[in-house]
Design an enzyme around this catalytic site. Structure first.
Site, PDB file in Angstrom:
ATOM      1  CG  ASP A 227      12.260 -19.081  33.509  1.00 46.39           C
ATOM      2  OD1 ASP A 227      11.406 -18.786  34.343  1.00 46.39           O
ATOM      3  OD2 ASP A 227      11.895 -20.131  32.570  1.00 46.39           O
ATOM      4  CD1 TRP A 228       9.807 -17.062  39.830  1.00 49.15           C
ATOM      5  CD2 TRP A 228      10.358 -15.952  37.767  1.00 49.15           C
ATOM      6  NE1 TRP A 228       9.180 -15.492  39.965  1.00 49.15           N
ATOM      7  CE2 TRP A 228       9.685 -15.171  38.664  1.00 49.15           C
ATOM      8  CE3 TRP A 228      10.742 -15.412  36.429  1.00 49.15           C
ATOM      9  CZ2 TRP A 228       9.044 -13.820  38.175  1.00 49.15           C
ATOM     10  CZ3 TRP A 228      10.332 -14.275  36.141  1.00 49.15           C
ATOM     11  CH2 TRP A 228       9.203 -13.303  36.990  1.00 49.15           C
TER      12      TRP A 228
END
Ligand code: BGC
Length: 765
Positions: A227-228
């Site tokens: 995930d970012w």
């Protein structure tokens, strides 16, 4: 060039760079070896393509905003979700996107989860079916997906760091199966790891979750993306199975990987494996031509996709209450009240926010279908959290003068969004006061809700005539609401999550949202309806519930075999008849109830469903297959899914609280399980295990006789409870065998520990 050949020609620096993004939304290309750039974009219910993929821009290009996952799951229509996937892929192709970042398959552990609107259900089977269909739809057109957020990303509070503390069985039976089903049935190109920790280890570094379970056990062939901003330790993440870190560029991380390989801290083979996975997907993506000459500006059918979004919304809206006012007919004056009639609230805040191609304004759509009726409008509530009596007064005046009041009530984004959890299940004070005030003067009051997760309604629901759950219904939802209110379509959505009566009733209430860096999943297997069943708690609306303008009768339930082997499974069928006057759709649900099991199980679990369309008077037979997994549970000691011989009830139901027929079947397990008796096993466990009983059984009678001799077998004065006032065997049966024998040492030929060691040797041979 073959992937292996490319890997052999890549420098260490190039490999490390490939495992980290080049920018906000792209992979790192290797031009000299013709490795192209791959572009990803959010997801999940629309394409959030920013004009410049190398930047983290806020504005995105116009794309169709489909309904969010709460609404999608309420359709219970996997074919429709597949169609939506295909349409999303067409937009990806037009907008030059290789991989769409979705769907989200996390469980709705608590209705407070800020991101619940992006997730499908509280039930892993339903969520898995939806996710698999979504992925298969998108990928059928040569565009990739990212199944997210793996795993146990069930809250926003401290979402970057909190450790979800979950026992293995709960993880396997509740939090992983939707991912497992989606991976096995649809092979997403990518899986996105969650931000949070699971049992103390970051999901981005989780060897068990990423390497052992996802890749080895389930056979996931794609790449794992972070995930970012989820990566803390790049080298640990590579070892743990995280292939691609996002976003980039991250020069320092690349250098860390290079250094780790050079110093021997990281085996280059581990890096090569991630490079291989990334290259495979990058080249798969390159096979589908995108946009016009590979740049933005391709075309997709805006109107057709808007129409599809409209159709999905009509199938996903859920009619929660109807005293008979709906569908509207013949009213001369309709008071439309509520800001969201003018300002449609059709999606949630955060990374999934779409720039819609167009928006169906609910008020206009209602007016367009209202014929000659006079329509008035009042705002009803403000945009912020202030209390405005003047807006309520204005609404009341209009409602009083009309034949019917339609209230459009949207939960404001300051109460619900990605990034923060809700603190209650309530509408704003103004909205509740508005509903009550309008209903007081106008008994024909219809409430249309827009929200992503369950609301408490006890304060006002008895006072209104009808409630339509409109969810975050996508850009075309305004039309779907009007269609439903006027009966142009018959509502057929059913809830994919329980609506509780109040917050304190919810499963995770005492363990939410955690503190000191941890959140304990203390309710274990019992989330959603599994919890309300076990507690026998009344709910506002049960899982699987939704009203229609017609009625359905279920008859002639059948099962393919009364006795069956687990691997073969069984097929359940039932005839469904539309007994009303209008065309309608019904979702038949099959829940499985294990009548006796070795470990505690939820009372019932959804294991199959089918949606069927019926003309008035028409009957169709619905068949639902139940396989091995429909009957199995995960046994943490065997560390596998097991079945046990015995009876199961198959509940054919219209909702979790509306079981129409029950069929009892007998399962014969084909499993040959290893013996798990050990020196701590109890007397009862020895007797329950076939091998244990064979070797220990003969001693049991002797042991019991000795116990009764020692402790007496009854006292006439006090009943028959034995000399120390209890039935000694009730206690002994749940003590380790070795401990019981310790009390009888004097009667045994060998020491109890030796005796148990000898028995163990016999059962494990
Ligand atoms: C979200 C993801 C999203 C990513 C990229 C993260 O904050 O959790 O769902 O795909 O950002 O925008």
């Amino acid at each position: 060039m073959k992937i292996q050949t490319i890997i052999e020609q890549m420098t260490l620096e190039e490999k490390a760079a490939l495992c980290t993004g080049a920018s906000a939304w792209t992979t790192t290309p290797v031009e000299r070896l013709d490795v192209p750039e791959m572009i990803v974009s959010d997801g999940p219910h629309g394409v959030r393509r920013v004009p410049n993929v190398h930047e983290m821009a806020l504005e995105s290009l116009p794309a169709t905003c489909f309904p969010t996952a709460s609404c999608l799951a309420s359709t219970w229509d996997v074919d429709l979700i597949h169609q939506m996937g295909e349409a999303l892929a067409e937009e990806c192709i037009a907008l030059n996107v290789d991989v769409l970042l979705g769907p989200g398959a996390n469980m709705k552990r608590s209705p407070l989860g800020g991101r619940n609107f992006e997730y499908f259900s509280e039930d892993p089977y339903l969520a898995g079916e939806m996710a698999a269909s979504f992925i298969n739809g998108v990928q059928s057109k040569g565009v990739g997906t990212s199944l997210k957020h793996y795993a146990a990303n069930n809250q926003e509070f401290q979402r970057f760091s909190i450790s979800a503390e979950i026992d293995e069985r709960t993880l396997r039976e509740i939090y992983l199966p939707a991912f497992e089903k989606a991976v096995k049935q649809a092979q997403p190109w990518t899986v996105m790891c969650a931000y949070n920790k699971v049992n103390g280890t970051f999901a981005s570094e989780h060897d068990i979750l990423l390497n052992k379970i996802l890749k080895d056990e389930w056979g996931f062939a794609g790449l794992v993306v972070s995930d970012w901003g989820a990566v803390r330790d790049r080298v640990a993440a590579l070892k743990g199975g995280l292939d691609w870190e996002m976003p980039g560029p991250q020069g320092r991380r690349v250098q860390e990987v290079v250094t780790a390989v050079r110093s021997g801290k990281l085996d280059e083979a581990v890096l090569d494996e991630s490079v291989r996975r990334i290259l495979r997907i990058v080249f798969m993506a390159a096979e589908t031509p995108k946009g016009s000459n590979g740049s933005i500006g391709g075309e997709f059918d805006v109107d057709a996709h808007h129409e599809l979004a409209h159709h999905i919304a009509t199938e996903g809206l859920v009619l929660l209450k109807n005293d008979g006012i709906l569908p509207l007919k013949g009213q001369q004056q309709i008071a439309v009240i509520g800001r969201s009639a003018e300002q449609a609230h059709f999606q949630g805040g955060g990374s999934s926010h779409i720039n819609p191609t167009k928006v169906a304004v609910p008020f206009k759509e209602l007016k367009a279908q209202a014929g000659d009726a006079e329509i008035t409008y009042a705002q009803g509530y403000p945009t912020d959290d202030s209390f405005r009596q003047d807006l309520i007064d204005e609404a009341v005046t209009l409602a009083q003068a009309a034949d019917v009041a339609v209230l459009y009530i949207a939960l404001p984004t300051f109460k619900e969004s990605e990034g923060y959890d809700r603190t209650d299940l309530d509408l704003t004070d103004q909205q509740v006061a508005l509903i009550k005030a309008v209903a007081r003067v106008q008994p024909q009051t219809v409430v249309v809700l827009n929200n992503g997760a369950p609301l408490a309604m006890s304060a006002w629901i008895d006072e209104v005539a009808a409630v339509l759950e409109g969810w975050m219904m996508g850009q075309a939802g305004g039309t779907a609401v009007a269609d439903t209110l006027f009966g142009k379509v018959n509502p057929s959505g059913k809830l994919a999550e329980t609506f509780p009566l109040k917050l304190a009733d919810t499963p995770a209430h005492l363990n939410w949202p955690g503190d000191a860096g941890k959140v304990h999943y203390g309710e274990g297997l019992f989330i959603g309806y599994r919890y309300y069943d076990a507690k026998e708690l009344p709910v506002l609306f049960p899982f699987g519930y939704g009203l229609s303008y017609t009625t359905f009768e279920y008859s002639n339930p059948q099962v393919s075999a009364k006795t069956f082997k687990d691997l073969g499974g069984v097929t359940v069928s039932v005839e469904v008849t539309n007994t009303g006057d209008v065309f309608g759709k019904e979702t038949v649900q099959v829940y499985v109830c294990d009548k006796q099991s070795g470990l505690v199980r939820p009372y019932k679990e959804l294991k199959g469903f089918a949606k069927v369309a019926l003309q008035p008077g028409e009957t169709k037979t619905v068949s639902i297959d139940l396989d091995f997994r429909a009957f199995a549970y995960y046994h943490p000691e065997y560390r596998q899914w097991i079945t046990e011989d015995g009876e199961f009830d198959l509940l054919i139901a219209a909702s979790a609280a509306d079981v129409r027929h029950a069929l009892t079947v007998t399962l014969e397990s084909t499993l040959e399980l290893p013996c798990i008796l050990d020196k701590e096993s109890t007397v009862r466990e020895w007797m329950a295990d076939a091998r244990g009983q064979a070797v220990f059984g003969p001693f049991y009678t002797q042991m019991e006789a000795e116990a009764r001799k020692m402790f007496g077998s009854g006292d006439e004065r006090y009943g028959n409870d034995g000399a120390i006032g209890m039935d000694i065997m009730e206690m002994f049966n749940d003590m380790p065998l070795v401990s019981v024998l310790m009390f009888q040492q004097h009667t045994l030929p060998t020491h109890p520990e030796d005796m148990v060691a000898d028995l163990l040797q016999q059962v494990h041979n």
